[in-house]
Design a protein around this motif. Structure first.
Motif, PDB file in Angstrom:
ATOM      1  N   UNK A  86     -23.508  40.749  -7.701  1.00 30.84           N
ATOM      2  CA  UNK A  86     -22.927  41.158  -8.985  1.00 30.84           C
ATOM      3  C   UNK A  86     -22.515  39.962  -9.835  1.00 30.84           C
ATOM      4  N   UNK A  87     -21.766  39.019  -9.256  1.00 36.98           N
ATOM      5  CA  UNK A  87     -21.304  37.859 -10.035  1.00 36.98           C
ATOM      6  C   UNK A  87     -20.712  36.813  -9.097  1.00 36.98           C
ATOM      7  N   UNK A 123     -21.099  52.930 -21.030  1.00 37.96           N
ATOM      8  CA  UNK A 123     -22.053  53.079 -22.136  1.00 37.96           C
ATOM      9  C   UNK A 123     -22.620  51.727 -22.538  1.00 37.96           C
ATOM     10  N   UNK A 124     -21.778  50.691 -22.521  1.00 42.59           N
ATOM     11  CA  UNK A 124     -22.251  49.360 -22.888  1.00 42.59           C
ATOM     12  C   UNK A 124     -23.216  48.788 -21.846  1.00 42.59           C
ATOM     13  N   UNK A 149     -20.094  42.882 -18.890  1.00 45.51           N
ATOM     14  CA  UNK A 149     -19.375  42.255 -17.780  1.00 45.51           C
ATOM     15  C   UNK A 149     -18.448  41.145 -18.288  1.00 45.51           C
ATOM     16  N   UNK A 150     -18.907  40.360 -19.220  1.00 46.41           N
ATOM     17  CA  UNK A 150     -18.065  39.298 -19.782  1.00 46.41           C
ATOM     18  C   UNK A 150     -16.842  39.892 -20.487  1.00 46.41           C
ATOM     19  N   UNK A 202     -15.438  42.706 -19.672  1.00 45.59           N
ATOM     20  CA  UNK A 202     -14.588  43.197 -18.587  1.00 45.59           C
ATOM     21  C   UNK A 202     -13.726  42.066 -18.028  1.00 45.59           C
ATOM     22  N   UNK A 203     -14.328  40.908 -17.798  1.00 43.75           N
ATOM     23  CA  UNK A 203     -13.569  39.754 -17.304  1.00 43.75           C
ATOM     24  C   UNK A 203     -12.538  39.299 -18.343  1.00 43.75           C
ATOM     25  N   UNK A 204     -12.910  39.375 -19.601  1.00 39.73           N
ATOM     26  CA  UNK A 204     -11.968  39.025 -20.673  1.00 39.73           C
ATOM     27  C   UNK A 204     -10.781  39.983 -20.667  1.00 39.73           C
ATOM     28  N   UNK A 205     -11.068  41.273 -20.470  1.00 35.68           N
ATOM     29  CA  UNK A 205      -9.998  42.275 -20.388  1.00 35.68           C
ATOM     30  C   UNK A 205      -9.031  41.913 -19.261  1.00 35.68           C
ATOM     31  N   UNK A 206      -9.569  41.458 -18.135  1.00 33.46           N
ATOM     32  CA  UNK A 206      -8.712  41.063 -17.008  1.00 33.46           C
ATOM     33  C   UNK A 206      -7.874  39.837 -17.336  1.00 33.46           C
ATOM     34  N   UNK A 207      -8.422  38.934 -18.131  1.00 39.85           N
ATOM     35  CA  UNK A 207      -7.685  37.716 -18.484  1.00 39.85           C
ATOM     36  C   UNK A 207      -6.392  38.018 -19.233  1.00 39.85           C
TER      37      UNK A 207
END
Length: 559
Positions: free
Chosen positions: A298-299, A501-502, A511-512, A514-519
């Motif tokens: 996944x990453x 949807x994205x 995915x980027x 999503x990681x930004x949301x976590x930041x």
């Protein structure tokens, strides 16, 4: 460090209070912003060690509720946590009233301060005895459900182990399983009513002592609602009734048609396909190993994370006698370690655990070095975005777990849509209960039955006494233990569906994002996080409409 090697030592109350008081006084006497930061960090680090011991006791008690040592330690924390709270609140009060607050906010951000101001509204020394009793009642409910021993199919099963039978393609098996599970609850109905009555009265008493009109306002503060209120939640529920319920009802009608039934009884609800639901293949150990491979692909972030979890024994997912039900992710602060607790039962829910709880755990892992602890904290609906979104980001790897992965994907997406009305129903039920705390048990059941008709009109509750009486809520642990939590799942589900949807368009930028949301953990509120990530506002009914339409379109193309 491996979980089995993590040392537990009971933090003695008086010594803990004395040390925290000493550290708080050092913070209060700081004569510069730098010294204030240094002394606050020292106090926060000490508290993290105390919280670590409480978390270890909780996890180990959950793993085996019959372990006498950790049962006693859980009882100790139920008793001691409220007694320590006054000392903790002195530190929080010193922080928000600090003459160096402006400099501290520049370093830590203002969300942590906002959350602490909310937290301070939830405590006064006058409610210590009530908080202790509330803890004890919640633990008693949890132990009661963990004690379930149901004789079925020639076996002695826990509530979690009964789940596969509720999805059996043989309707007679489903009926018998639901009857057996319901009978267990029915035999304890009076006890469950008594426990909940005590909790409602206790929470209302606490609210009155804190000078709130009712527990609803206090309940919102306890959940650290820092960017929306009950009116916005009511608007969200209205949007769900208008746009989500009709789509869910249509999906359920299609389910009944597939099963060749005129409608769905409660014992039909969990079976989506006449040939049976899509269950994962492989042993639990093989499923976890496939999960490792999935997260490696996944990453880079998830590859490092999953290795850390598995190498340090931070999964406990097998269902056993005496183990608490359900699943959760906890963070063991001092060891910077997430911990995933669950009960595998051979259904697709096992894979949902591997993705959902891993979403929580990934955020905990990625934010583990943030200091102070307030910067590792996020509110519950934000945390559920992390977990529910991960369920969808892992869709491309479902072939590792299911022979017919498309069938699972259909069930997963349809289940996400049909869950939202149920979650909103739980929320409205709690509002009704705490706005009218004098209701009798029978009146509460009538409210639940009424809400079933509004939010899940496709279900025929007849011939299922436990459900027909409106008692389904008694098996929902959040209603007893975490009032007003459930709406967080619903709000988060709408954001997770947006991420889904994205991913249908382009996975990489999703995915980027999503990681930004976590930041934003610890530094932005839920609404500001979704705004900065360009995600839809769940409090806007039209956004809900778009979410429902996009998911329904995908499902219609894969009937």
């Amino acid at each position: 460090m491996k979980f089995s090697q993590m040392l537990y030592t009971r933090p003695e109350l008086e010594a803990t209070k004395a040390e925290l008081t000493k550290l708080t006084e050092a913070f209060e006497q700081a004569d510069s912003a730098d010294k204030a930061v240094e002394s606050y960090m020292a106090a926060d680090k000490f508290l993290s060690k105390v919280h670590t011991m409480g978390t270890l006791a909780y996890i180990r008690h959950s793993i085996d509720t019959k372990d006498e040592f950790y049962e006693a330690e859980q009882e100790y924390f139920d008793e001691v946590a409220p007694l320590l709270e006054e000392t903790v609140k002195r530190l929080e009060l010193a922080l928000i009233n600090s003459p160096h607050r402006k400099a501290l906010e520049q370093k830590f951000g203002n969300v942590m301060f906002k959350n602490i101001e909310i937290d301070l509204k939830t405590f006064n020394p006058s409610i210590i005895a009530e908080l202790q009793q509330e803890n004890k009642l919640c633990t008693e409910y949890d132990k009661l459900l963990a004690s379930a021993q149901i004789e079925f199919d020639g076996k002695t099963l826990t509530l979690s182990q009964m789940t596969p039978y509720l999805e059996n393609k043989d309707r007679n098996v489903r009926i018998a399983a639901l009857d057996a599970r319901s009978a267990w609850f029915k035999e304890r109905a009076d006890k469950l009513d008594e426990l909940f009555d005590e909790l409602v009265k206790l929470r209302v008493e606490i609210a009155k002592k804190l000078r709130f009109d009712n527990f609803v306002e206090l309940g919102y503060y306890r959940m650290t609602r820092n960017c929306y209120d009950k009116d916005m939640v009511a608007k969200f529920r209205e949007g769900v009734r208008k746009y989500i319920v009709p789509v869910a009802a249509r999906l359920k009608q299609e389910q009944a048609e597939r099963l060749d039934l005129p409608g769905l009884k409660m014992y039909d609800d969990a079976l989506l396909f006449p040939e049976g639901n899509e269950d994962p293949f492989g042993t639990p150990e093989e499923i976890v190993e496939q999960g490792r491979k999935m997260y490696h692909e996944l990453s880079p972030e998830t590859a490092e994370f999953i290795d850390f979890m598995l190498e340090n024994e931070l999964f406990d997912v097998l269902s056993r006698t005496g183990k608490s039900g359900g699943g959760y992710c906890a963070t063991i602060d001092e060891y910077k370690s997430p911990f995933i607790f669950a009960n595998f039962n051979g259904t697709s829910g096992d894979i949902d655990v591997l993705t959902h709880e891993a979403g929580h755990a990934l955020n905990s892992y990625l934010t583990r070095d943030k200091e102070p602890s307030g910067l590792r904290d996020c509110t519950y609906e934000t945390a559920e975005v992390h977990s529910m979104s991960m369920e969808f980001f892992t869709w491309p790897w479902m072939d590792k777990f299911f022979k017919n992965a498309d069938k699972y994907r259909y069930s997963h997406l349809a289940g996400a849509l049909t869950f939202i009305p149920y979650g909103v129903m739980v929320d409205e039920f709690q509002h009704r209960v705490y706005e009218n705390p004098g209701m009798t048990p029978r009146e509460r059941n009538e409210v639940w039955k009424e809400l079933e008709g509004i939010y899940r009109p496709w279900l025929d509750l007849s011939d299922t006494p436990f459900f027909e009486e409106g008692r389904r809520w008694q098996s929902q642990a959040h209603i007893f233990e975490r009032p007003f939590y459930y709406i967080d799942y619903c709000l988060a589900q709408t954001i997770a569906l947006s991420f889904w949807a994205q991913t249908q368009e382009d996975r990489a930028p999703a995915w980027e994002k999503y990681l930004k949301f976590m930041e934003f953990t610890g530094t932005e509120t839920f609404t500001s996080s979704i705004d900065k990530c360009g995600l839809p506002d769940p409090f806007d009914p039209e956004a809900l409409r778009g979410t429902a339409d996009a998911a329904a379109k995908w499902l219609d193309n894969r009937k």
